[in-house]
Design a protein around this motif. Structure first.
Motif, PDB file in Angstrom:
ATOM      1  N   THR A   8       0.823  -1.201   0.000  1.00  0.00           N
ATOM      2  CA  THR A   8       0.000   0.000   0.000  1.00  0.00           C
ATOM      3  C   THR A   8       0.865   1.262   0.000  1.00  0.00           C
ATOM      4  OG1 THR A   8      -1.693  -1.183   1.263  1.00  0.00           O
ATOM      5  CG2 THR A   8      -1.864   1.220   1.203  1.00  0.00           C
TER       6      THR A   8
ATOM      7  N   VAL B 289      -2.188   8.098  -9.588  1.00  0.00           N
ATOM      8  CA  VAL B 289      -2.496   8.466  -8.210  1.00  0.00           C
ATOM      9  C   VAL B 289      -2.286   9.964  -8.042  1.00  0.00           C
ATOM     10  CG1 VAL B 289      -1.895   6.191  -7.283  1.00  0.00           C
ATOM     11  CG2 VAL B 289      -0.157   7.958  -7.400  1.00  0.00           C
TER      12      VAL B 289
ATOM     13  N   SER C 190      -2.727   5.955   1.067  1.00  0.00           N
ATOM     14  CA  SER C 190      -3.715   5.415   0.136  1.00  0.00           C
ATOM     15  C   SER C 190      -4.665   4.443   0.820  1.00  0.00           C
ATOM     16  CB  SER C 190      -3.009   4.690  -1.012  1.00  0.00           C
ATOM     17  OG  SER C 190      -3.951   4.160  -1.919  1.00  0.00           O
TER      18      SER C 190
END
Length: 124
Positions: free
Chosen positions: A46, A73, A50
């Motif tokens: 991860t 992202v 996030s």
């Protein structure tokens, strides 16, 4: 009803190399690394901040062999993201300034590509 994206699979050819890239080089959290059998291994990683993780492994059959992902992202500061990646030895180009954002691009050792976007709000 809420729909939350929580896991995106990546195809990798070398699980240890991918785990090292995401966990050590990028410094992302390695949440799980489970070897169920020699034919089944699940790794979940991860990015900081996030709610969505990525996964890869052996025997998962989530992605066709040889495929790759493109994942975008959002980051607060593209320049800081670029500096962080370069400090970690990740190959990446400079910041690309576009009308809809500032972008930094990089790829993992298997060709999975990432775009880090700093959202730019138009001046009022």
């Amino acid at each position: 009803m809420d729909f939350r994206i929580e896991l995106i699979p990546l195809a990798v050819t070398d699980v240890e190399r991918a785990k090292d890239f995401y966990g050590t080089t990028l410094g992302w959290s390695v949440d799980h690394d489970q070897v169920v059998t020699p034919e089944l291994r699940f790794v979940q990683v991860t990015p900081p901040g996030s709610a969505c993780s990525i996964c890869f492994g052996v025997g998962l059959d989530m992605m066709p062999t040889g495929s790759s992902q493109f994942i975008q992202v959002v980051v607060d500061d593209a320049d800081a993201a670029l500096a962080d990646l370069r400090e970690r030895g990740v190959e990446c180009e400079g910041v690309e300034d576009l009308a809809w954002g500032r972008f930094v691009y990089f790829a993992d050792p298997d060709g999975n590509r990432w775009a880090l976007q700093q959202i730019v709000r138009p001046a009022a």
